[in-house]
Motif scaffolding. Sequence first.
Motif, PDB file in Angstrom:
ATOM      1  N   ILE A 149      41.301  48.733  37.896  1.00 14.80           N
ATOM      2  CA  ILE A 149      42.698  49.158  37.937  1.00 14.80           C
ATOM      3  C   ILE A 149      42.983  50.077  39.098  1.00 14.80           C
ATOM      4  O   ILE A 149      44.016  49.969  39.755  1.00 14.80           O
ATOM      5  N   TRP A 150      42.044  51.001  39.405  1.00 18.56           N
ATOM      6  CA  TRP A 150      42.350  52.100  40.321  1.00 18.56           C
ATOM      7  C   TRP A 150      41.737  51.973  41.697  1.00 18.56           C
ATOM      8  O   TRP A 150      42.039  52.791  42.579  1.00 18.56           O
ATOM      9  N   GLY A 151      40.852  51.008  41.930  1.00 21.63           N
ATOM     10  CA  GLY A 151      40.260  50.874  43.251  1.00 21.63           C
ATOM     11  C   GLY A 151      39.203  51.923  43.520  1.00 21.63           C
ATOM     12  O   GLY A 151      38.489  52.376  42.621  1.00 21.63           O
ATOM     13  N   SER A 152      39.092  52.346  44.772  1.00 22.22           N
ATOM     14  CA  SER A 152      38.038  53.248  45.210  1.00 22.22           C
ATOM     15  C   SER A 152      38.083  54.584  44.478  1.00 22.22           C
ATOM     16  O   SER A 152      39.156  55.082  44.102  1.00 22.22           O
ATOM     17  N   GLN A 194      45.260  41.732  35.440  1.00 26.28           N
ATOM     18  CA  GLN A 194      44.650  42.062  34.156  1.00 26.28           C
ATOM     19  C   GLN A 194      45.438  41.411  33.030  1.00 26.28           C
ATOM     20  O   GLN A 194      46.659  41.561  32.950  1.00 26.28           O
ATOM     21  N   ALA A 195      44.731  40.701  32.179  1.00 21.30           N
ATOM     22  CA  ALA A 195      45.353  40.103  31.000  1.00 21.30           C
ATOM     23  C   ALA A 195      45.113  41.010  29.806  1.00 21.30           C
ATOM     24  O   ALA A 195      44.013  41.553  29.625  1.00 21.30           O
ATOM     25  N   ALA A 255      42.750  43.902  23.394  1.00 23.37           N
ATOM     26  CA  ALA A 255      41.713  43.533  24.353  1.00 23.37           C
ATOM     27  C   ALA A 255      42.325  43.390  25.736  1.00 23.37           C
ATOM     28  O   ALA A 255      43.497  43.002  25.884  1.00 23.37           O
ATOM     29  N   HIS A 256      41.533  43.708  26.759  1.00 24.83           N
ATOM     30  CA  HIS A 256      41.955  43.576  28.151  1.00 24.83           C
ATOM     31  C   HIS A 256      40.780  43.059  28.973  1.00 24.83           C
ATOM     32  O   HIS A 256      39.629  43.400  28.710  1.00 24.83           O
ATOM     33  N   VAL A 257      41.079  42.263  29.975  1.00 23.00           N
ATOM     34  CA  VAL A 257      40.081  41.821  30.930  1.00 23.00           C
ATOM     35  C   VAL A 257      40.767  41.663  32.275  1.00 23.00           C
ATOM     36  O   VAL A 257      41.903  41.176  32.356  1.00 23.00           O
ATOM     37  N   GLY A 258      40.110  42.125  33.341  1.00 23.54           N
ATOM     38  CA  GLY A 258      40.758  42.081  34.640  1.00 23.54           C
ATOM     39  C   GLY A 258      39.765  42.050  35.784  1.00 23.54           C
ATOM     40  O   GLY A 258      38.554  42.238  35.607  1.00 23.54           O
ATOM     41  N   ALA A 308      34.510  43.692  45.150  1.00 21.28           N
ATOM     42  CA  ALA A 308      35.134  43.144  43.951  1.00 21.28           C
ATOM     43  C   ALA A 308      34.750  43.996  42.745  1.00 21.28           C
ATOM     44  O   ALA A 308      33.621  44.500  42.656  1.00 21.28           O
ATOM     45  N   SER A 309      35.696  44.172  41.820  1.00 24.40           N
ATOM     46  CA  SER A 309      35.464  44.958  40.609  1.00 24.40           C
ATOM     47  C   SER A 309      35.972  44.185  39.401  1.00 24.40           C
ATOM     48  O   SER A 309      37.026  43.552  39.457  1.00 24.40           O
ATOM     49  N   PHE A 310      35.213  44.258  38.316  1.00 26.11           N
ATOM     50  CA  PHE A 310      35.586  43.585  37.079  1.00 26.11           C
ATOM     51  C   PHE A 310      35.528  44.596  35.932  1.00 26.11           C
ATOM     52  O   PHE A 310      34.785  45.570  35.975  1.00 26.11           O
ATOM     53  N   GLY A 311      36.295  44.338  34.895  1.00 30.33           N
ATOM     54  CA  GLY A 311      36.274  45.231  33.750  1.00 30.33           C
ATOM     55  C   GLY A 311      36.947  44.622  32.539  1.00 30.33           C
ATOM     56  O   GLY A 311      37.777  43.715  32.657  1.00 30.33           O
ATOM     57  N   GLY A 312      36.575  45.116  31.372  1.00 33.71           N
ATOM     58  CA  GLY A 312      37.186  44.648  30.137  1.00 33.71           C
ATOM     59  C   GLY A 312      36.963  45.655  29.023  1.00 33.71           C
ATOM     60  O   GLY A 312      36.052  46.483  29.085  1.00 33.71           O
TER      61      GLY A 312
END
Length: 630
Positions: free
Chosen positions: A160-163, A380-381, A390-393, A406-410
């Motif tokens: 969500i926030w980057g660096s 992000q869904a 639930a969230h995944v992005g 690249a960054s992933f999260g859920g």
Amino acid sequence: MRKFLFLLTVTAIPSAVCAQPVQPVDRVEEAEVFVGADEDDGDEGAAEAITVTATGLFTRVENTGQAVTVIGRDEIEAVQGADITRVLARAPGVSFSRNGPPGAFTGVRVRGGDAEQLLVLIDGVRVADPASPSGGFDFGTLTTGTVGKIDLLRGSNSTIWGSDAVAGVLDISTRGRSGLAGSAEYGARDTLSASATGGLSEDAYYAGLSASYFRTDGFSSAAAGSEADGSEQFTLGGSVFVDLTDQLELFANTRYANSDIDIDGFPAPSYTLGDTSETQETEQLSGALGLAYYGQDLTLRASYALADTARDNFDTALGPILGSAPLFTSDGNSQNLSLRGEYRLIGGLTLAFGGNREWSEYQTDSDTGEDATITGAYVQAGWVLGGLAAHVGARVDDHDRFGSAASFGGDVSYRVGSGWRLRASVGEGFKAPTLYQLYSPYGNLDLQPEQSTSADFGVERGVRGSDFHAALTLFRRDSENLIGFDNATFTYANIARARAQGVEAELGVDLAPSLRLAGVYSLVDTENRETDNELARRPRHSATIFADWQTPLGLVIGGDLRLVGDSFDNAANTVRLEGYEVFDLRASYPFGDSVELFGRVENVFDEEYQTAAGYGSAGRGAFLGVRAQM
């Protein structure tokens, strides 16, 4: 008017890198924020249980699987005083170090991460200093006088926030309210602290200002010194929200802060920490301007933000040589252009998206300065239905020096009944090399970004501040490509790997209608994976226990006990920092609804301790103040 009442509850809400405006209550209710929430949950803390650090949008804490702590203005005032670390000590997983009295450099660490791996936002604007070697934020320049809300996410969230969102994300919201309010206190070491806030609101607009002043004679920064090191700080903040139409809103905010502090150094001939005549002046300016669109199914926010930090160091002992010229100067500046949106689909399904471009530059008196650009976008869904959220992005950032990351999260949160819920999250973080690490005389243009992967699992009942709140969280973060100074080449290099894992526990309970007991405990086990040593200044054990009792006469008596275990001051683990216990006793008494007298004794038992080797900490001190509102 409902819109601005909500504003005063949640204060300034950030976008991915810039401030985003407050949504009206009726618009918020259409969004994910309140989907699946119990209307009769009876949580007294629900008004403050809105987070933006988890998803970048308004989200109830119960609707995210990430570990979040939200502290509102009422609790900040209950703690009393201008020192923000005394408030942050109530959040699990937090430790800090300070180079002397209030105003001196202060670093805040979350879950064993570096102080510079915590992304810090003020009113949604990134405020780290691009001119500092590691690109962090100095909490010594921030007092509680203008703070309306603290929103802390613990864990990596660069999706969500980057660096910089490696250890966590901390958003500080400036106070906002209709009418006027102010406070002033005086106490030990000739310390004076004052603040005031006020605002005007109608159906179509809100405008507010907030200001604070702090000064102290302090004490010697060097524990072995004898000359007191004082500080003086002034902060001014403001915000404006205007409805241009029923669906289009203009918003703006700004913050200016100035601080002057006395500092100790390493004078000749011994070159050990001791009294010096050095001083430092810091000026900070930040703000954002933007537009927000609230449609039936679509929300869009576009904003421009900037932040600038200028520092000047002086040494009066060198006056015959330098005159009034500074000994050292630096200036770091960043600008952000951001677009964020959310599309609400059917059945509790949402699709959030956003992108931003950040320009940063720095300059010191010893070099010509350099700049860098980073551009990022994410999607992000989210799905909230009944007791399930639930969230995944995913996110991609492109840096003009090292390339793409690249960054992933859920995350997932599931209510299991009787107010309990299970939550879990996985997130990736990265931190781009700072301009100093890239371009200074010790720089390395081949540096790659620091990277992390974090995961946590927890069980929780209620929300913070409710009649009964309990939480237990297990976490782990693995980091690689950590940037350090390579003594073999005398340049910065990607030379380290680290691990941090542990347990966080929280408990708050109303033992009686007028008596509340609460506390947090953290076990943080850290390891440098290259040397097997513990990471510096990361205590393995820490806890804060706090209680408040309102007597039948209306007098409120409270106390905070901070317990911190041993740690090491250096990476080699050869300099030990002894653990300590500090107890603060406080009281307040209201005179009607508009005036309150308050006071406290900090460090009641006059504990001697250090959070950074060689630097002193405050002994026992008493303070008395008054606050009023209209």
